[in-house]
Design a protein around this motif. Structure first.
Motif, mmCIF file in Angstrom:
data_model
loop_
_atom_site.group_PDB
_atom_site.id
_atom_site.type_symbol
_atom_site.label_atom_id
_atom_site.label_comp_id
_atom_site.label_asym_id
_atom_site.label_seq_id
_atom_site.Cartn_x
_atom_site.Cartn_y
_atom_site.Cartn_z
ATOM 1 N N ILE A 170 10.527 12.395 1.464
ATOM 2 C CA ILE A 170 10.305 11.201 2.271
ATOM 3 C C ILE A 170 11.553 10.328 2.263
ATOM 4 C CG2 ILE A 170 8.962 9.056 2.387
ATOM 5 C CD1 ILE A 170 6.524 10.860 1.541
ATOM 6 N N ALA A 171 12.235 10.240 1.120
ATOM 7 C CA ALA A 171 13.479 9.463 1.042
ATOM 8 C C ALA A 171 14.563 10.077 1.925
ATOM 9 C CB ALA A 171 13.953 9.365 -0.397
ATOM 10 N N THR B 47 0.832 -1.202 0.000
ATOM 11 C CA THR B 47 0.000 0.000 0.000
ATOM 12 C C THR B 47 0.869 1.255 0.000
ATOM 13 O OG1 THR B 47 -1.779 -1.137 1.165
ATOM 14 C CG2 THR B 47 -1.772 1.274 1.292
ATOM 15 N N VAL B 48 1.918 1.246 0.819
ATOM 16 C CA VAL B 48 2.816 2.401 0.883
ATOM 17 C C VAL B 48 3.554 2.577 -0.441
ATOM 18 C CG1 VAL B 48 4.878 3.355 2.017
ATOM 19 C CG2 VAL B 48 3.040 2.352 3.393
ATOM 20 N N ARG B 49 4.020 1.472 -1.057
ATOM 21 C CA ARG B 49 4.716 1.574 -2.358
ATOM 22 C C ARG B 49 3.810 2.200 -3.415
ATOM 23 N NH1 ARG B 49 6.942 -3.399 -1.081
ATOM 24 N NH2 ARG B 49 5.363 -4.507 -2.262
ATOM 25 N N LEU C 36 2.780 9.927 -5.540
ATOM 26 C CA LEU C 36 3.208 11.255 -5.103
ATOM 27 C C LEU C 36 4.053 11.944 -6.172
ATOM 28 C CD1 LEU C 36 4.299 10.606 -1.401
ATOM 29 C CD2 LEU C 36 2.153 11.583 -2.204
ATOM 30 N N GLU C 37 4.135 13.241 -6.036
ATOM 31 C CA GLU C 37 5.027 14.034 -6.896
ATOM 32 C C GLU C 37 6.474 13.685 -6.564
ATOM 33 O OE1 GLU C 37 4.253 16.285 -9.327
ATOM 34 O OE2 GLU C 37 2.187 15.596 -9.042
ATOM 35 N N PRO C 38 7.381 13.783 -7.533
ATOM 36 C CA PRO C 38 8.792 13.453 -7.271
ATOM 37 C C PRO C 38 9.393 14.222 -6.095
ATOM 38 C CG PRO C 38 8.438 13.670 -9.620
ATOM 39 C CD PRO C 38 7.149 14.082 -8.939
ATOM 40 N N ALA D 251 4.449 16.507 2.789
ATOM 41 C CA ALA D 251 4.672 15.290 2.002
ATOM 42 C C ALA D 251 4.115 14.072 2.733
ATOM 43 C CB ALA D 251 6.159 15.105 1.703
ATOM 44 N N LEU D 252 4.335 14.009 4.051
ATOM 45 C CA LEU D 252 3.801 12.898 4.828
ATOM 46 C C LEU D 252 2.278 12.915 4.863
ATOM 47 C CD1 LEU D 252 6.325 12.734 7.784
ATOM 48 C CD2 LEU D 252 5.952 11.024 6.008
ATOM 49 N N THR D 253 1.699 14.097 4.932
ATOM 50 C CA THR D 253 0.234 14.205 4.908
ATOM 51 C C THR D 253 -0.300 13.675 3.582
ATOM 52 O OG1 THR D 253 0.255 16.096 6.413
ATOM 53 C CG2 THR D 253 -1.710 15.826 5.017
ATOM 54 N N ARG D 254 0.347 14.060 2.472
ATOM 55 C CA ARG D 254 -0.082 13.563 1.160
ATOM 56 C C ARG D 254 0.113 12.053 1.053
ATOM 57 N NH1 ARG D 254 1.315 18.974 -0.289
ATOM 58 N NH2 ARG D 254 3.528 18.603 -0.606
ATOM 59 N N LEU D 255 1.190 11.536 1.650
ATOM 60 C CA LEU D 255 1.418 10.086 1.637
ATOM 61 C C LEU D 255 0.327 9.369 2.427
ATOM 62 C CD1 LEU D 255 3.131 7.608 0.935
ATOM 63 C CD2 LEU D 255 4.478 8.077 3.004
ATOM 64 N N ARG D 256 -0.013 9.883 3.600
ATOM 65 C CA ARG D 256 -1.092 9.276 4.398
ATOM 66 C C ARG D 256 -2.409 9.279 3.618
ATOM 67 N NH1 ARG D 256 1.074 12.564 8.531
ATOM 68 N NH2 ARG D 256 2.443 11.330 9.846
#
Length: 171
Positions: free
Chosen positions: A128-129, A112-114, A120-122, A159-164
């Motif tokens: 996150i990386a 799911t995370v992958r 996400l945008e680059p 970025a973390l908010t968009r990932l969540r």
């Protein structure tokens, strides 16, 4: 690294930096390039550049680790420009064997995370990386990106908010 160090002390300091950072630099570069072989080459290039430029490190501008990740980032971006492709996080190798019962849920979360990361945008993937693959603090990320620490923290948080949100989006 102090400029007035003896050659032996300089080499020892650089060796310590390599030992503590090589895996994190490789993970970060690999996440940008999505190519393990190229990531190995770029990691080696980054350390070679850092070794040649170690006199340019200025502790007043940030940590030695942030300086190294700035060099690694530039080397990875050089490779991406050379290839003319967009940076994306590397996929984990697919498992050939089914996961044991206890690991099935964890494997599903990783998948799911992958998928969410790929959406996400680059720039968000890079943040996150830097935070999780490289293990950099917000201040170190700020040094790599050339922004203030508060700006880096805000960018990472967004970025973390968009990932969540992407993780919870229906497939």
């Amino acid at each position: 690294m102090a400029i007035d160090q003896s050659p032996a002390a300089t080499a020892a300091t650089f060796e310590a930096l390599y030992r503590t950072s090589a895996d994190a630099v490789y993970a970060y570069v690999s996440s940008l390039l999505r190519d393990r072989s190229a990531a190995e080459e770029v990691t080696a290039t980054a350390f070679e550049r850092a070794f040649r430029k170690q006199r340019s490190f200025n502790p007043r501008r940030g940590t030695q680790r942030a300086w190294l990740f700035g060099i690694a980032r530039n080397a990875a971006l050089d490779e991406l420009r050379r290839r003319r492709r967009i940076a994306a996080l590397a996929d984990d190798p697919a498992a050939d064997e089914p996961a044991p019962e206890g690991e099935a849920e964890a494997a599903e979360r990783r998948a799911t995370v992958r998928v969410a990361l790929a959406a996400l945008e680059p720039r968000d993937r890079e943040l996150i990386a830097l935070k999780f693959h490289a293990g950099l603090s917000n201040a170190e990320i700020a040094g790599v990106l050339g922004v203030s620490a508060s700006n880096a923290g805000t960018r990472v948080h967004r970025a973390l908010t968009r990932l969540r949100e992407a993780c919870h989006a229906p497939s």
